[in-house]
Design a protein around this motif. Structure first.
Motif, PDB file in Angstrom:
ATOM      1  N   UNK A   1       0.826  -1.213   0.000  1.00  0.00           N
ATOM      2  CA  UNK A   1       0.000   0.000   0.000  1.00  0.00           C
ATOM      3  C   UNK A   1       0.865   1.270   0.000  1.00  0.00           C
ATOM      4  N   UNK A   2       2.128   1.160   0.452  1.00  0.00           N
ATOM      5  CA  UNK A   2       2.995   2.350   0.437  1.00  0.00           C
ATOM      6  C   UNK A   2       3.667   2.544  -0.925  1.00  0.00           C
ATOM      7  N   UNK A   3       3.284   1.684  -1.901  1.00  0.00           N
ATOM      8  CA  UNK A   3       3.814   1.842  -3.261  1.00  0.00           C
ATOM      9  C   UNK A   3       5.087   1.042  -3.508  1.00  0.00           C
ATOM     10  N   UNK A   4       5.678   0.469  -2.454  1.00  0.00           N
ATOM     11  CA  UNK A   4       6.911  -0.311  -2.661  1.00  0.00           C
ATOM     12  C   UNK A   4       6.567  -1.663  -3.301  1.00  0.00           C
ATOM     13  N   UNK A   5       7.539  -2.167  -4.055  1.00  0.00           N
ATOM     14  CA  UNK A   5       7.310  -3.422  -4.773  1.00  0.00           C
ATOM     15  C   UNK A   5       8.282  -4.497  -4.312  1.00  0.00           C
ATOM     16  N   UNK A   6       7.882  -5.754  -4.507  1.00  0.00           N
ATOM     17  CA  UNK A   6       8.731  -6.872  -4.092  1.00  0.00           C
ATOM     18  C   UNK A   6       8.469  -8.039  -5.047  1.00  0.00           C
ATOM     19  N   UNK A   7       9.451  -8.913  -5.181  1.00  0.00           N
ATOM     20  CA  UNK A   7       9.219 -10.149  -5.932  1.00  0.00           C
ATOM     21  C   UNK A   7       9.252 -11.295  -4.933  1.00  0.00           C
ATOM     22  N   UNK A   8       8.112 -11.965  -4.783  1.00  0.00           N
ATOM     23  CA  UNK A   8       8.017 -13.058  -3.811  1.00  0.00           C
ATOM     24  C   UNK A   8       8.428 -14.359  -4.508  1.00  0.00           C
ATOM     25  N   UNK A   9       9.413 -15.039  -3.931  1.00  0.00           N
ATOM     26  CA  UNK A   9       9.907 -16.259  -4.591  1.00  0.00           C
ATOM     27  C   UNK A   9       9.668 -17.513  -3.757  1.00  0.00           C
TER      28      UNK A   9
END
Ligand code: BTN
Length: 256
Positions: free
Chosen positions: A238-246
């Motif tokens: 929700x804060x706009x940060x992105x991640x790649x979940x592996x």
């Protein structure tokens, strides 16, 4: 299951058929340790200790489902071995759609879905040698073909289904098992090139949805926005940060 060989298209996979076993993955791993070659398939009518992902059990009664494991000896880096699971999901989805004329979806990372419910799970186990390299891998597929309505608990039926329960048709377990092997023989030899990833993306059913990510015991809510080239789930918080979940799990929340 003895008819399975009739439906194999020219492959020479060794097929071991068992009435009952603790887990076809365990059986395959034992054979793998003894040097069993790549391509050997173990199929059982039932499992007494079927294993799911994240240490869960996989209920494996007789007469409804395919329980199948395959030994693989890919010459690849350990980091790429997670692609085996996503490649297998695409192969199994193709096989089911060809035989049953369905429109199989994939829920990250490895579950196959029909009409919003899971009918197939995949568990890949890698065995590492003493120098830290991939010795071999076992990919196990559990796929509900015949009706599970009077067999699974009502709790399980909230999320689980079978091909028969969704289509009304009793398909042959042998035909579907053989077709999965046929599709795997096409896709797996080059799984590390990830050519299947476009199809994996196309079949993915959670993009655009809010999801709950469960990783190392921590839950976080995010929006699923895509699939990386390595089959990771790209999410936005929700804060706009992105991640790649592996690794871990992503549960679809009922709001977009
Ligand atoms: C999951 O959905 O969590 C993965 C389920 C994988 C089940 C299959 S059945 C054949 C093979 N043997 C096992 O013990 N597990 C896999």
């Amino acid at each position: 299951m003895n008819d399975i060989k009739k439906y194999l298209s020219g492959s020479n996979n060794k097929i071991i058929i068992l009435d009952e076993v603790d887990s076809t993955n365990n059986y395959a791993k034992e054979l793998g340790q003894k040097g069993e070659p790549e391509g050997t398939v173990i199929i059982a009518d039932s499992q007494t200790k079927g294993k799911g992902r994240l240490g869960r059990s996989f209920y494996s009664p007789k007469g409804t489902s395919i329980y199948m494991s395959i030994i693989l000896r890919p010459d690849t880096d350990i980091e790429k071995s997670s692609l085996i699971t996503s490649c297998t999901a695409v192969a199994a989805a193709r096989a089911v759609d060809k035989i049953c004329r369905t429109d199989t979806k994939i829920k990250w990372v490895n579950d196959l879905y029909l009409n919003g419910k899971k009918f197939c799970g995949i568990l890949t186990e890698s065995v590492i040698n003493s120098s830290g390299k991939l010795d071999f891998a076992v990919v196990g597929i559990g796929l509900n073909v015949r009706s599970v309505k009077n067999i699974f608990s009502s709790e399980l039926l909230e999320t689980a289904t079978s091909i028969e329960d969704e289509t009304g048709i009793k398909y042959s377990l042998e035909k579907i098992s053989a077709q999965i092997i046929n599709e795997l023989n096409i896709l797996l030899p080059e799984f590390d090139k990830a050519d299947f990833i476009e199809e994996y993306r196309r079949r993915m059913c959670m993009i655009g949805w809010n999801v709950e990510i469960l990783k190392s015991g921590i839950k976080r809510t995010a929006k699923a926005i895509g699939i990386s080239d390595e089959a990771g789930l790209i999410v936005e918080y929700s804060d706009g940060s992105r991640d790649i979940v592996t690794s871990g799990e992503a549960r679809i929340l009922k709001n977009k």
